[in-house]
Write an enzyme that holds these catalytic residues in place. Structure first.
Site, PDB file in Angstrom:
ATOM      1  N   LYS A  53      86.185  48.041 -27.055  1.00  0.00           N
ATOM      2  CA  LYS A  53      85.701  49.369 -27.444  1.00  0.00           C
ATOM      3  C   LYS A  53      86.837  50.199 -28.030  1.00  0.00           C
ATOM      4  O   LYS A  53      86.651  50.922 -29.018  1.00  0.00           O
ATOM      5  CB  LYS A  53      85.077  50.076 -26.222  1.00  0.00           C
ATOM      6  CG  LYS A  53      83.744  49.465 -25.829  1.00  0.00           C
ATOM      7  CD  LYS A  53      83.221  49.914 -24.480  1.00  0.00           C
ATOM      8  CE  LYS A  53      82.009  49.038 -24.131  1.00  0.00           C
ATOM      9  NZ  LYS A  53      81.405  49.307 -22.834  1.00  0.00           N
ATOM     10  N   GLN A  97      82.374  52.076 -17.481  1.00  0.00           N
ATOM     11  CA  GLN A  97      82.105  50.640 -17.624  1.00  0.00           C
ATOM     12  C   GLN A  97      81.477  50.106 -16.332  1.00  0.00           C
ATOM     13  O   GLN A  97      81.998  50.325 -15.248  1.00  0.00           O
ATOM     14  CB  GLN A  97      83.425  49.916 -17.937  1.00  0.00           C
ATOM     15  CG  GLN A  97      83.270  48.454 -18.254  1.00  0.00           C
ATOM     16  CD  GLN A  97      82.509  48.203 -19.554  1.00  0.00           C
ATOM     17  OE1 GLN A  97      82.743  48.853 -20.560  1.00  0.00           O
ATOM     18  NE2 GLN A  97      81.588  47.263 -19.523  1.00  0.00           N
ATOM     19  N   ASP A 120      75.971  55.499 -24.044  1.00  0.00           N
ATOM     20  CA  ASP A 120      75.392  54.222 -23.600  1.00  0.00           C
ATOM     21  C   ASP A 120      73.863  54.309 -23.511  1.00  0.00           C
ATOM     22  O   ASP A 120      73.188  53.290 -23.412  1.00  0.00           O
ATOM     23  CB  ASP A 120      75.925  53.852 -22.203  1.00  0.00           C
ATOM     24  CG  ASP A 120      77.104  52.881 -22.252  1.00  0.00           C
ATOM     25  OD1 ASP A 120      77.274  52.215 -23.301  1.00  0.00           O
ATOM     26  OD2 ASP A 120      77.827  52.784 -21.247  1.00  0.00           O
TER      27      ASP A 120
END
Ligand code: NDP
Length: 286
Positions: A53, A97, A120
């Protein structure tokens, strides 16, 4: 028949190029898009994903800030960091995460992310908006799957789509996005009685199971579009999907490879969402 590969590399490069162009435009307006990524613990797969990322952000001109917290971090400490990031106007997108260590409640953490920074697409507000077709951040993996299906040029409307897997982050939202495109959708899971038959009925087959080579060629309808979300380690230690590529490619018209498939698109869609978050913030403030 040998299926045509849907190249994640090519499609992801196009999405990232689009994002990079938008970043340039935002920078000219004085806005520097920024993504904050929080990693708790030292899960090697998570570290790889987070590093990816960061690289994607750099490639698109997006500023990234990374927070590495020790595995023993308390939920309270994590929530305090998230509250700071939520209040920071220079941060446009933020994510934690997953998976998280056992002492931390995943849902409580997700709920601490403001919907407008939830790149997300995991917060209840964004999930709800997706369900009812309102503007939202789409979860990156299902959104990437949809882009890959669209890239084949087939019309999704009226097709029978079968999604194997019903997780909150992949299976369920993938099914919802296909439904929104007017597919007739079946969701399969570990209690599905006639899984192979269900799969064989699929014009579009999305595999999100987490089991190497689980979908074999005999479960694929001739001419189907097969999207392999799985990221697994095979017995040989190599990365592989949920689909047995060789046998499925004999039957399918289009198929995604692993690696080089959905994973790359997931990463690209995160960049798109981050740029969108920055643009919306700029519009709101300007
Ligand atoms: P989960 O483990 O959360 O979900 C797996 C799903 O598969 C569950 O719904 C489960 O059913 C179902 N399942 C398990 N065994 C069977 C079976 N024998 N028959 C039918 N269904 C079964 O996984 P995720 O959704 O998070 O991830 C799925 C895969 O995708 C993994 O390999 C993961 O690494 C990968 N992944 C890839 C991403 C990418 O960017 N390419 C992003 C996210 C995940 P039940 O609900 O009944 O238990």
């Amino acid at each position: 028949m040998s299926a045509q590969r849907i190249e994640g590399k090519v499609l992801a490069a196009a999405v990232k190029a689009r994002a990079a162009a938008q970043v340039e435009q935002l920078k000219r307006q004085g806005v520097e898009p920024c993504l904050a990524v929080v990693l708790v613990g030292e899960n090697p797969a998570s570290q790889t994903y987070v590093a990816g990322k960061e690289r994607d952000c750099a490639a698109c001109g997006i500023r990234s800030v990374r927070y590495d917290l020790p595995a023993e971090t308390s939920q309270q400490e994590l929530l305090e960091l998230l509250a700071r990031l939520a209040a920071d106007d220079t941060v446009h997108g933020m994510l934690v995460q997953l998976p998280l260590p056992a002492q931390i409640d995943e849902q409580a953490v997700i709920a601490a992310i403001p919907p407008e920074k939830d790149v997300d697409g995991f917060t209840p507000v964004n999930v709800g908006r997706m369900m009812i077709g309102q503007p939202c951040f789409l979860p990156c993996t299902p959104a990437g799957c949809l882009e890959m299906i669209r890239s084949t040029g087939i019309s999704i409307a009226g097709k029978h789509a079968v999604v194997v897997g019903r997780s909150n982050i992949v299976g369920k939202p993938a099914a919802m996005l296909l439904l929104a495109e007017n597919a007739t959708v079946t969701i399969c899971h570990s209690r599905t009685a006639d899984l192979a038959d269900q799969c064989r009925a699929a014009d579009i087959l999305v595999a999100a199971v987490g089991k190497p080579g689980f979908i074999t060629g005999d479960m694929v309808k001739p001419g189907a579009v097969v999207i392999d979300v799985g990221i697994n380690r095979g017995a040989d230690g190599k990365l592989c999907g949920d689909v047995d590529y060789a046998s499925a490619a004999e039957k399918a018209a289009f198929i995604t490879p692993v690696p080089g498939g959905v994973g790359l698109m997931t990463r690209a869609m995160l960049m798109e969402n981050t740029v969108q978050a920055a643009r919306r913030a700029a519009e709101k403030n300007g």
